[in-house]
Design a protein around this motif. Structure first.
Motif, PDB file in Angstrom:
ATOM      1  N   GLU A  44      34.831  30.202  34.993  1.00 54.31           N
ATOM      2  CA  GLU A  44      34.141  29.294  34.076  1.00 54.31           C
ATOM      3  C   GLU A  44      33.211  30.022  33.104  1.00 54.31           C
ATOM      4  O   GLU A  44      32.119  29.549  32.778  1.00 54.31           O
ATOM      5  N   VAL A  45      33.680  31.179  32.627  1.00 56.55           N
ATOM      6  CA  VAL A  45      32.980  31.913  31.574  1.00 56.55           C
ATOM      7  C   VAL A  45      33.564  31.431  30.243  1.00 56.55           C
ATOM      8  O   VAL A  45      34.782  31.490  30.047  1.00 56.55           O
ATOM      9  N   PRO A  46      32.734  30.939  29.327  1.00 58.07           N
ATOM     10  CA  PRO A  46      33.258  30.459  28.039  1.00 58.07           C
ATOM     11  C   PRO A  46      33.947  31.583  27.257  1.00 58.07           C
ATOM     12  O   PRO A  46      33.535  32.745  27.331  1.00 58.07           O
ATOM     13  N   VAL A  47      34.977  31.200  26.498  1.00 53.76           N
ATOM     14  CA  VAL A  47      35.746  32.163  25.723  1.00 53.76           C
ATOM     15  C   VAL A  47      35.789  31.728  24.264  1.00 53.76           C
ATOM     16  O   VAL A  47      36.131  30.583  23.955  1.00 53.76           O
ATOM     17  N   VAL A  48      35.434  32.665  23.373  1.00 50.49           N
ATOM     18  CA  VAL A  48      35.548  32.466  21.930  1.00 50.49           C
ATOM     19  C   VAL A  48      36.527  33.516  21.420  1.00 50.49           C
ATOM     20  O   VAL A  48      36.371  34.707  21.702  1.00 50.49           O
ATOM     21  N   VAL A  49      37.548  33.072  20.688  1.00 49.79           N
ATOM     22  CA  VAL A  49      38.594  33.959  20.180  1.00 49.79           C
ATOM     23  C   VAL A  49      38.529  33.953  18.663  1.00 49.79           C
ATOM     24  O   VAL A  49      38.394  32.889  18.048  1.00 49.79           O
ATOM     25  N   ILE A 100      42.986  42.621  28.423  1.00 48.63           N
ATOM     26  CA  ILE A 100      42.293  41.473  27.826  1.00 48.63           C
ATOM     27  C   ILE A 100      42.845  40.171  28.388  1.00 48.63           C
ATOM     28  O   ILE A 100      42.081  39.242  28.683  1.00 48.63           O
ATOM     29  N   ALA A 101      44.150  40.069  28.538  1.00 45.63           N
ATOM     30  CA  ALA A 101      44.741  38.861  29.124  1.00 45.63           C
ATOM     31  C   ALA A 101      44.197  38.643  30.534  1.00 45.63           C
ATOM     32  O   ALA A 101      43.868  37.509  30.925  1.00 45.63           O
ATOM     33  N   TRP A 102      44.083  39.706  31.309  1.00 43.66           N
ATOM     34  CA  TRP A 102      43.562  39.612  32.685  1.00 43.66           C
ATOM     35  C   TRP A 102      42.096  39.182  32.674  1.00 43.66           C
ATOM     36  O   TRP A 102      41.705  38.274  33.406  1.00 43.66           O
ATOM     37  N   ILE A 103      41.292  39.813  31.826  1.00 44.28           N
ATOM     38  CA  ILE A 103      39.869  39.437  31.718  1.00 44.28           C
ATOM     39  C   ILE A 103      39.749  37.970  31.304  1.00 44.28           C
ATOM     40  O   ILE A 103      38.917  37.227  31.831  1.00 44.28           O
ATOM     41  N   THR A 104      40.583  37.540  30.366  1.00 41.29           N
ATOM     42  CA  THR A 104      40.540  36.158  29.880  1.00 41.29           C
ATOM     43  C   THR A 104      40.907  35.187  31.003  1.00 41.29           C
ATOM     44  O   THR A 104      40.268  34.138  31.165  1.00 41.29           O
ATOM     45  N   ALA A 105      41.919  35.524  31.788  1.00 37.76           N
ATOM     46  CA  ALA A 105      42.301  34.675  32.924  1.00 37.76           C
ATOM     47  C   ALA A 105      41.177  34.611  33.956  1.00 37.76           C
ATOM     48  O   ALA A 105      40.901  33.550  34.530  1.00 37.76           O
ATOM     49  N   ASP A 140      27.100  33.799  34.966  1.00 37.36           N
ATOM     50  CA  ASP A 140      26.610  32.508  34.475  1.00 37.36           C
ATOM     51  C   ASP A 140      25.881  32.600  33.142  1.00 37.36           C
ATOM     52  O   ASP A 140      25.503  31.574  32.578  1.00 37.36           O
ATOM     53  N   ASP A 141      25.668  33.831  32.658  1.00 40.22           N
ATOM     54  CA  ASP A 141      25.049  34.013  31.346  1.00 40.22           C
ATOM     55  C   ASP A 141      26.013  34.682  30.371  1.00 40.22           C
ATOM     56  O   ASP A 141      25.645  35.023  29.260  1.00 40.22           O
ATOM     57  N   SER A 142      27.268  34.868  30.773  1.00 43.29           N
ATOM     58  CA  SER A 142      28.249  35.585  29.951  1.00 43.29           C
ATOM     59  C   SER A 142      29.114  34.640  29.139  1.00 43.29           C
ATOM     60  O   SER A 142      29.489  33.566  29.607  1.00 43.29           O
TER      61      SER A 142
END
Length: 195
Positions: free
Chosen positions: A51-56, A40-45, A7-9
């Motif tokens: 519900e961890v935000p993702v910045v690319v 990386i694809a697995w971690i992103t999925a 929840d902080d990631s």
């Protein structure tokens, strides 16, 4: 170091682009690179489902292309993809603003190159007061540059962990891990990750 709090990631995917390593780059270990992309694809999925935000980021996309399809195809709808002109993500005002907008203080870094963009990003984020975690088997540089980058991070006290460790930090319990796998039967565990 304490466990990584989901929840902080925020997940920061750095420069995993179509043309970053053109075919003529003979120093690139294609198998190791492809396995890193799969992780990386697995971690992103997983980030999407938890519900961890993702910045690319995409370094010089006009020259290096866009994020590889394997990762693009699993990006959360709310993921932010931004061009990067300075090596460190924090030195790019739009990216820094996107990171701040997540409201998270733990930055989980994956991508390329371990010794330059990942290292610069980790160092600058750390100096900005963020908790920085580099997923070492989900980063890449050719040949000895990968290990040199990791040693530099170690010398500065920047945390490292594996894809497997990140998953278990985020889910925390056997029950949660089993429930995650049951809810996501099509999410194939990438090479080199033993759950």
């Amino acid at each position: 170091m304490p466990l990584i709090e989901r929840d902080d990631s925020a997940l920061v995917v750095i420069d995993v682009q179509d043309n970053f390593y053109p075919p003529r780059r003979l120093d690139v270990d294609r198998l190791r690179f492809d396995e890193m992309v799969q992780r990386i694809a697995w971690i992103t999925a997983i980030a999407d489902r938890l519900e961890v935000p993702v910045v690319v980021t995409e370094e010089d996309p006009a020259h290096s292309g866009h994020t590889v399809p394997q990762i693009r195809g699993v990006l959360p709808a709310k993921a932010v993809t931004l061009p990067k002109n300075a090596f460190a993500v924090w030195d790019n005002p739009d990216i820094a603003a996107a990171i701040e907008a997540t409201g998270r203080t733990t930055m989980v870094l994956v991508g390329i190159e371990t010794d330059i963009c990942v290292a610069h990003s980790a160092i600058q984020l750390h100096e900005a007061g963020k908790r920085v975690v580099v997923v070492d088997d989900a980063t890449y540089s050719p040949n000895a540059a990968h290990e040199r980058g990791l040693r530099r991070l170690d010398s500065l006290g920047i945390e490292r962990l594996s894809t497997k460790e990140l998953f278990y930090d985020w889910v925390r319990t056997i029950e949660a891990a089993d429930a995650f796998h049951d809810a996501n039967p099509g999410l194939v565990v990438p090479p080199g990750v033993r759950l």
